[in-house]
Design a protein around this motif. Sequence first.
Motif, PDB file in Angstrom:
ATOM      1  N   GLU A   1       0.824  -1.203   0.000  1.00  0.00           N
ATOM      2  CA  GLU A   1       0.000   0.000   0.000  1.00  0.00           C
ATOM      3  C   GLU A   1       0.861   1.257   0.000  1.00  0.00           C
ATOM      4  O   GLU A   1       1.776   1.402   0.800  1.00  0.00           O
ATOM      5  CB  GLU A   1      -0.911   0.000   1.230  1.00  0.00           C
TER       6      GLU A   1
ATOM      7  N   TYR B   1       0.657   5.784  -0.587  1.00  0.00           N
ATOM      8  CA  TYR B   1      -0.242   6.881  -0.218  1.00  0.00           C
ATOM      9  C   TYR B   1      -0.102   8.075  -1.162  1.00  0.00           C
ATOM     10  O   TYR B   1       1.003   8.456  -1.543  1.00  0.00           O
ATOM     11  CB  TYR B   1       0.041   7.344   1.212  1.00  0.00           C
TER      12      TYR B   1
ATOM     13  N   LYS C   1      -3.509   4.637  -1.935  1.00  0.00           N
ATOM     14  CA  LYS C   1      -4.626   5.076  -1.103  1.00  0.00           C
ATOM     15  C   LYS C   1      -4.519   6.582  -0.893  1.00  0.00           C
ATOM     16  O   LYS C   1      -3.461   7.088  -0.523  1.00  0.00           O
ATOM     17  CB  LYS C   1      -4.599   4.354   0.247  1.00  0.00           C
ATOM     18  N   THR C   2      -5.618   7.288  -1.141  1.00  0.00           N
ATOM     19  CA  THR C   2      -5.626   8.738  -0.956  1.00  0.00           C
ATOM     20  C   THR C   2      -5.972   9.071   0.499  1.00  0.00           C
ATOM     21  O   THR C   2      -6.965   8.575   1.037  1.00  0.00           O
ATOM     22  CB  THR C   2      -6.647   9.400  -1.892  1.00  0.00           C
TER      23      THR C   2
END
Length: 441
Positions: free
Chosen positions: A129, A131, A429-430
Amino acid sequence: MDITLEKQNPTSARLRVKLAEADYAPGVEAQVKEYSKKAQIKGFRPGKVPAGMIRKMYGKSLLVDAINKLLHESVNNYIKENKIKILGEPLPERVENIDWDTQKEFDFSYELGLLPEFELNLGETASVEGYKVEVDDETINEAYEHMQRQFGKTENPETSEANDYIFGELKQLDGDFKTTTLLPLNKLKANQDLFIGKKKDDVITFNLMEAFGDDVNAVANVTGAGKEKAAELKGNFEFKVDNISRTEAAPIDQDFFDKIFGKEAVKSREEFDAKVKETIEENYKAEAEKVLNHKIVDKLVNETQIEVPREFMKKWLLTANEGKLTAEQIEENIENYEKELKWSMIRNKVVEENGLKVTNEEVVNRTKEKMLAQFNMPEVSEEMMESMNQFADSYLRQDNGKNYMNEYEAILAEKVIEALKEKMTVVEKTVTAEEFRNMSF
């Protein structure tokens, strides 16, 4: 000479070396001749000392030196020629009862820590993940506040008001934590009134975590403690006021623009706003990139099955760091050492499988780029560049090339991470800037 490798298990082996007189005799003779040329003994002219006298006076030490030199070369060559991957260096095992005066054959052994082969999981399941940080108005406003305070006019009033900063000692009442810090009153989420109207030497009792709205990140910033420690700072604290600081915000004008970004880099409020936002976004992007890189390393280290020679590692670390590390310290940190070793093995595998290389030109150019950035010089003249080349060359040669190797390793590490990113799936992922700041990495 007879060299044999005895594997004891997948991560350890013993290397045995048997020497006959014919193996080390030439080395001894070569040293005798060398000593004969250099020895200065009363009654003999320089270079004319008889070999027999050299043997009588220095024979045992020359024998030991010749055998040690032969062992070092032979063991290293055997490991290299047979492509044996080992941790650190071979550790010689103690040899009892050697008779250097009469013994002709010798038997030595070395303990080896073997590095096993392994497979990297870089298929479809290898995801991590990442960001994308959205910069909100609150984050931008905080940046403006910081800049205006940095270049504003500061005074030290006797009595505190809502937007002041107060400096003093912060002490936990039901614990041993104590520090001196600067409290920004406008950042307090609760109990702000307790700090207004205070003077030097006043003592305020309050709940630290509650005052900052249970924001662990904010508590960590104020106390200087790490996030893990900050999360434990619960209950009541005492704050003794030592000094009060009040800053009149600097006006946002051309002089302010120049102080932040350089002379006439921006010429209007619109340009300045855009440049501030762009800079903040770039900073968060760089921080998010660092987090992603750490996550990639952690994922591969934790999920790649590699059996490391733990017991040998302990012995080797103790030997290689004699006087610097104790057995207790090594035992306490052995898991960290294992992780470092695993990442080193993974990195080397990626380098080998992808043919990654770093050229001398890359090292030199990276060094010059850093120097230009340090002096805020995006462009330089040909004459200045010649001086920069000499400066970079001098820097890279310092400490016997240590700076060069540091730059080399840094570039290689970047190439390894980039190679891994191409083969792994990054799930982006925002998050908001505040969410990102409050994450535990």
